[in-house]
Structure formats: C-alpha cells, structure tokens
Design an enzyme around this catalytic site. Structure first.
Site, short mmCIF file in Angstrom:
data_model
loop_
_atom_site.label_atom_id
_atom_site.label_comp_id
_atom_site.label_asym_id
_atom_site.label_seq_id
_atom_site.Cartn_x
_atom_site.Cartn_y
_atom_site.Cartn_z
N ASN A 1 -75.38 -0.68 -75.47
CA ASN A 1 -75.74 -0.82 -76.89
C ASN A 1 -76.91 0.07 -77.29
OD1 ASN A 1 -77.73 -2.22 -75.60
ND2 ASN A 1 -77.09 -4.23 -76.29
N ARG B 1 -88.59 -5.86 -77.06
CA ARG B 1 -88.72 -7.29 -76.81
C ARG B 1 -89.93 -7.81 -77.57
NH1 ARG B 1 -84.21 -7.30 -75.90
NH2 ARG B 1 -83.11 -7.69 -73.95
N GLN C 1 -86.54 -17.01 -78.70
CA GLN C 1 -85.31 -16.89 -79.48
C GLN C 1 -84.41 -18.08 -79.24
OE1 GLN C 1 -85.20 -12.01 -79.61
NE2 GLN C 1 -83.41 -13.06 -78.90
#
Ligand code: NAD
Length: 394
Positions: free
Chosen positions: A151, A290, A319
């Site tokens: 990705n 991050r 998260q």
C-alpha cells in the site's frame, strides 16, 4: 470452480456477520484440522456487505476463508480485540497463526506473547507491524511478516493530498461552503502555494521516496530527507533530494515535514515538544506513518499556539481513537490546520486487493515450507531481518 467457492464463502460470510462479531469456520471433511488461524480485522458492517472488495473486514475475511477451511484449517475472525475477555485474547493462547491489520490493530504485547503457546507466525495484512511487540516475538522465535510494498503508493498519494490540503487551507474552506458562508479573505489569509517551499521526509524508504517522486513536479524550493539509511546516490539524484543528518537541523529547514518511518523504540515520541521548538514557526506536519511517533499533546499544543500551522494524517496513538482525542478537533489560531481522518490511507480498495493476495501468498509459503519473499520478513526464525525497524545488531 475456486471462484464459485469463494463467492459462496463470501455470501455465507455476510450472513454470519449479521449474527455476530465473531465467526468460526471449520471444514469437517477429509482433511483433519491442521492449524488454528486467528485473524483480527475491522468490521465493515453494511459497507462490507455491499462492497465485496472491502476484503480487509471481518465480513469478507481477506477472501481466504474458503481456501483455508477447504484445507482443514480452523479460521477464527474477529474485531473484538481489547481486554482479557476479548475474542483476540481468548483465542491467541492456542493459535498457530495470527493475522492482524494496522487499520484495527490487535496489540500483541509481550504478555500475550508469553501466553501464546502455539504461536509461530504473525502476518500483517498491510505494512507496519509495530502493534506486535517485535522484540518479544524475536526472543520467542515467532516470525513476523508483512505484505511489504502493498500500500505504499496508496499512502504516498495520501501524503501529497494532505500536504496540499494543509498548505492551501482546504478544510476550513470546505467547511465554510457547507455552512452556507462565503468569505474568501478568511481562507486566503492562510493559503499558500506549495511551489517554492522546502519539503522534507523523515524516513525515505518505500513511502518516503514515493512522496519525494510525486513532489518533483511541484517545483519546491528543495526536497530534503532524514534517514539513517542514505538513499542510493542515483535515487537521490533522480528526485533532487538532499540528506540532512541531524534531526533538529532537518526540521528547522523544512516548511513541510512528512513522517514516513516505522514506529519502533527509536521513533516513539520522536516528534515531541522539544523537537517541535526546532520546527520553523508555522510549518506543516503530515504523519501517515504511526500516531505514536508524534507526541499527542505536544502536537495539539503546537497547533493551538500556531507553532505548527497544520497537522494532517490518518494514524493515531490508539486505534480506534477515543471520541475526545485532541487531534480530532484541534485548530490553529485561524481556525484551520486540521487534516485528520481515520486510518485509511493504506486501505484503498486497490491496496486491499494487494494485501489480501499477499497474505494468501505468505500463508501458502508457510503451509508448504517454501521460503518467504525476504522483503516481507520483519522477524525471521533468528530475529530481525529488516533494517527499517531501528538500528540494531541483528
Ligand atoms: P520502509 O521500510 O520501506 O521504509 C522505512 C524507512 O524508515 C527506512 O528507510 C528506514 O531506514 C527509515 N527509518 C527507520 N527508523 C528511522 C529513524 N529513526 N529516523 C529516520 N528514518 C528511519 O517502510 P515503508 O513501506 O516506507 O513504510 C513506512 C511506515 O509507514 C510503515 O512502517 C508504517 O508504519 C507506515 N504505513 C502507514 C500506512 C497507513 O495506512 N497509514 C500504510 C503503510 C505503511
């Protein structure tokens, strides 16, 4: 034939998802149950039922359910990941394979690794395995693999978008339109061109380098990078990037800083109150790497004071981010400067197809004892195989 099976698998997955968060599949036929495979994914709800390409969800199970169960493996898929009573913590104790995703991270702590008696391999559906205690995994001989590269374009595009939306003051302009207002000066007073600015990437690996490549046509004043691993000379030359070896020196030269390094001991809290003092006043900061690389409160304070003109990204220190997380609502003194979104830059439908395929390939190699693609190996059988998660002697 296999397509038909997969389709049927997905159809039954949808039904299962309506009933509960967790689904358990076991194919009671010829092949004996081989392995217990636990997957912690995010719930796709209605969207995943309508869009089968949302592969990284509990409903669509990375498209691997039928394939795994037809081989006699026992696949457990859940989104329930927090606390000792969670499905994650209940099932990890005897799972051999753990599949997780950075988008809804199942945090595999040292403590849990101690309890995971059968665990041999962790596969990250995506890129970034910091939610696994990598040092503990290395000590226990547990392999950690990710779908490297799957990705990186998705994220690099998101970074360029985020830089532009901050520099051009997009978010408050759009909010103004939605409110029914029209006050050009209110937006233009804090809108700039990217041309002529200095942009630097903290971390110049796959994503950082792709960001630099995509910025070339914008005619920035300079492209900089900070990374303990220097770019190959020809690669640096191709994008005209200059390396700065001291971090404070690096940030002090940038109008825009983009963070593109993994989270590890050497980067946790790296962008803190002290370092933020060295940023140019009014610089923009984009972090899709991050959340925990940037200190939550220090960033919120820097936005509030105007030391940073804006902060954008999709990654959070926890998260899902709590409702009262300051990054959801922080604003600069002119009422803008916030480009935060949920963690999705690396989970576009294009990316999901790539990392779902990658997970399957990794599992196939594991089942058949074939060597893994070295680029995917973070922790191998004898420790760290990558140089990206900090400088260490193996
Ligand atoms: P990569 O391994 O290709 O590159 C990482 C680079 O960071 C390496 O060049 C490494 O030397 C450098 N680095 C490590 N520690 C550093 C430090 N202390 N200071 C400066 N540089 C340092 O990885 P990548 O594919 O570019 O991905 C980078 C990170 O992006 C991932 O680890 C992940 O955390 C994050 N990511 C986020 C998303 C998302 O959806 N938001 C998706 C993919 C990856």
């Amino acid at each position: 034939m296999s397509t038909l099976r997969l389709t049927r698998g997905l159809a039954s997955a949808y039904k299962g998802a309506v009933r509960s968060h967790i689904s358990r599949s076991h194919f009671h036929s010829s092949a004996p149950a081989n392995m217990k495979i636990l997957a912690v994914l995010y719930d796709g709800h209605e969207a995943a039922r309508q869009e089968p390409r949302l592969l990284g969800t509990t409903e669509n199970k990375l498209g691997i359910e039928q394939w795994l169960t037809s081989q006699g493996h026992d696949l457990i898929v859940t989104s329930d990941k927090e606390g000792p009573q969670s499905d994650f913590q209940k099932h990890i104790v005897d799972a051999e394979v753990l599949i997780t995703t950075p988008f809804h991270p199942g945090y595999l702590t040292r403590d849990l690794i101690e309890k995971s008696k059968n665990l041999k391999v962790c596969v990250t559906a995506g890129v970034g395995s910091d939610h696994i205690d990598l040092n503990a995994a290395a000590e226990k001989g547990i392999q950690v693999l990710e779908v490297t590269g799957s990705n990186v374009v998705s994220v690099a595009e998101h970074v360029v978008m985020s830089i532009l939306l901050l520099v051009r003051n997009f978010t408050p302009a759009h909010e103004m339109i939605e409110r029914g207002d029209w006050q050009v000066s209110q937006i233009a007073r804090n809108a700039f061109d990217l041309e002529g600015k200095v942009v630097g990437t903290l971390g110049a690996g796959r994503i950082g380098y792709r960001v630099l490549q995509r910025l070339v046509p914008f005619n920035t004043k300079e492209l900089l990078y900070y990374d303990y691993a220097p770019l190959p000379e020809d690669a640096a030359k191709a994008v005209g990037a200059r390396r700065v070896e001291d971090l404070k020196d690096f940030v002090s030269q940038c109008d825009v800083v983009t963070v593109n390094c993994p989270l590890h001991e050497g980067t946790r809290g790296l962008v803190n109150a002290e370092l933020l003092k060295s940023f140019k006043k009014g610089a923009w900061l984009v972090n899709t790497a991050r959340g925990a690389i940037c200190d939550k409160d220090a960033v919120a304070a820097a936005i509030k004071s105007g030391q940073l003109n804006g902060y954008a990204g999709d990654v959070w220190n926890v998260q899902p981010a709590p409702k009262d997380h300051p990054w959801r609502t922080m604003k600069n003194p002119l009422g803008g400067g916030n480009g935060m979104v949920p963690h999705y830059s690396g989970t576009t439908l294009d990316a999901q197809a790539r990392y779902a395929n990658g997970v399957r390939e990794i599992l196939e190699n594991y089942f058949t004892n074939k060597p893994q693609n070295p680029a995917n190996v973070i922790i191998g059988k004898s420790g760290y195989e990558t140089r990206a998660y900090g400088q260490r002697n193996k």
